[in-house]
Design an enzyme around this catalytic site. Sequence first.
Site, PDB file in Angstrom:
ATOM      1  N   TRP A  11      58.417  50.729  47.777  1.00 57.03           N
ATOM      2  CA  TRP A  11      57.595  49.241  48.428  1.00 57.03           C
ATOM      3  C   TRP A  11      58.057  47.863  47.515  1.00 57.03           C
ATOM      4  O   TRP A  11      59.184  47.096  48.045  1.00 57.03           O
ATOM      5  CB  TRP A  11      57.105  49.084  48.915  1.00 57.03           C
ATOM      6  N   LYS A 101      49.913  46.628  53.182  1.00 49.54           N
ATOM      7  CA  LYS A 101      49.339  47.278  54.166  1.00 49.54           C
ATOM      8  C   LYS A 101      47.895  48.229  55.063  1.00 49.54           C
ATOM      9  O   LYS A 101      48.212  49.220  54.519  1.00 49.54           O
ATOM     10  CB  LYS A 101      50.558  48.163  55.634  1.00 49.54           C
ATOM     11  N   GLY A 130      56.467  43.460  58.329  1.00 46.72           N
ATOM     12  CA  GLY A 130      57.936  44.183  59.137  1.00 46.72           C
ATOM     13  C   GLY A 130      58.437  45.433  59.192  1.00 46.72           C
ATOM     14  O   GLY A 130      57.097  46.402  58.754  1.00 46.72           O
ATOM     15  N   ALA A 134      61.151  50.850  52.422  1.00 46.01           N
ATOM     16  CA  ALA A 134      61.305  50.495  51.469  1.00 46.01           C
ATOM     17  C   ALA A 134      63.482  51.159  51.049  1.00 46.01           C
ATOM     18  O   ALA A 134      64.273  50.392  50.345  1.00 46.01           O
ATOM     19  CB  ALA A 134      60.736  50.957  50.301  1.00 46.01           C
ATOM     20  N   LYS A 184      49.599  50.085  62.969  1.00 42.66           N
ATOM     21  CA  LYS A 184      51.072  51.285  63.400  1.00 42.66           C
ATOM     22  C   LYS A 184      50.928  51.886  63.088  1.00 42.66           C
ATOM     23  O   LYS A 184      51.473  53.458  63.411  1.00 42.66           O
ATOM     24  CB  LYS A 184      52.702  50.195  63.491  1.00 42.66           C
ATOM     25  N   SER A 247      59.395  57.360  57.617  1.00 43.29           N
ATOM     26  CA  SER A 247      58.145  57.436  57.900  1.00 43.29           C
ATOM     27  C   SER A 247      56.638  58.439  56.862  1.00 43.29           C
ATOM     28  O   SER A 247      56.788  59.104  57.678  1.00 43.29           O
ATOM     29  CB  SER A 247      57.501  57.457  59.095  1.00 43.29           C
ATOM     30  N   ASN A 249      53.247  58.315  57.460  1.00 38.00           N
ATOM     31  CA  ASN A 249      52.623  58.407  58.096  1.00 38.00           C
ATOM     32  C   ASN A 249      53.057  59.785  58.889  1.00 38.00           C
ATOM     33  O   ASN A 249      52.261  60.585  59.888  1.00 38.00           O
ATOM     34  CB  ASN A 249      52.005  56.941  59.146  1.00 38.00           C
ATOM     35  N   VAL A 270      50.061  58.069  48.936  1.00 36.36           N
ATOM     36  CA  VAL A 270      48.643  56.991  50.053  1.00 36.36           C
ATOM     37  C   VAL A 270      49.682  57.778  51.039  1.00 36.36           C
ATOM     38  O   VAL A 270      50.777  57.276  51.180  1.00 36.36           O
ATOM     39  CB  VAL A 270      49.160  55.740  49.134  1.00 36.36           C
TER      40      VAL A 270
END
Length: 322
Positions: A11, A101, A130, A134, A184, A247, A249, A270
């Site tokens: 990012w 975030k 938002g 990346a 989120k 993603s 997550n 992470v």
Amino acid sequence: MRVAVLGAGAWGTALAVLLASKGVPTRLWARRKAQAEALKAMRENRDYLPGVALPAYLYPTHDPEEALEGAELAVLAVPSKALRETVAGLPPAPWYVSATKGLFYGEEGVRTPAEVVEALTQRPVVALSGPNHAEEVARFLPTASVAAGPEDLARRVQALFSGPTFRVYTSRDRRGVELGGAVKNVLALAAGMVDGLRLGDNAKAALLTRGLKEMVRFGTALGGEEATFYGLAGLGDLLATAYSLHSRNRMAGESLVRGVDREALEARGVVEGLYAVKAMVAWGKEQGVELPVAEAVHRVAHEGLDPLAALKALMAREPKEE
């Protein structure tokens, strides 16, 4: 204007590439000296953004003094668990953009990254958040984001980052924007579990819709504006994170279904949702607020509950009006 970007992960690198491609002199600070040297030599972040060339106006460095010398602002793009240590260990900047975030929970209650930075530095902070993967930002695919904070500074961030492929909206609801970006990630973990269990589109749609309701309940109770959670920083970010192959997550949720434990997931990189869910559940218990999706994720990730059992428990909750 000269900008320092603190954090040379995917990012941070993507934001530095975006700025430098506009001709903004940008210094990208890497925590590890070896990484900074590799970035200089290869003009590419092969660890986190392979295939993306670093523009001429982007200068990598391991030296924090060099990174911040003459910088008008610093962009923070480090994991939430490293945020306090990073900010406390670096020279202060005139003001900050927080692109981190996450959530923090302690005696002072729930705090967002921008609030933590503001308390540590006593400098103004704008949050940038938002549906922004990346990999896509760095390859100049169309993206929209939100700059939230003091109106004059939010507009400066809007002007600084906006371009043909990156559209920035402003908001005064910094807390809501940051809460949406943190929650989120928790919901994306749950979505990944649904994907891993192959429970289908109906289940995923139901989970995310009820999860959005939970985001609104949590966020408004903590001072966010309801409309924020239906915008880019809430629903928009949720959609991108819950459905994307990029993603981390969502993929972590799938991995939990396959039996990969939390420690192994964290060793790979992470996963912010694993930290945010702890803050959400702790706050919910303290305040007596039901957060069933977050509680289910917490039980799987931190208590070892079988993912299918957790999702079955959600389906077995007492019937109620929508």
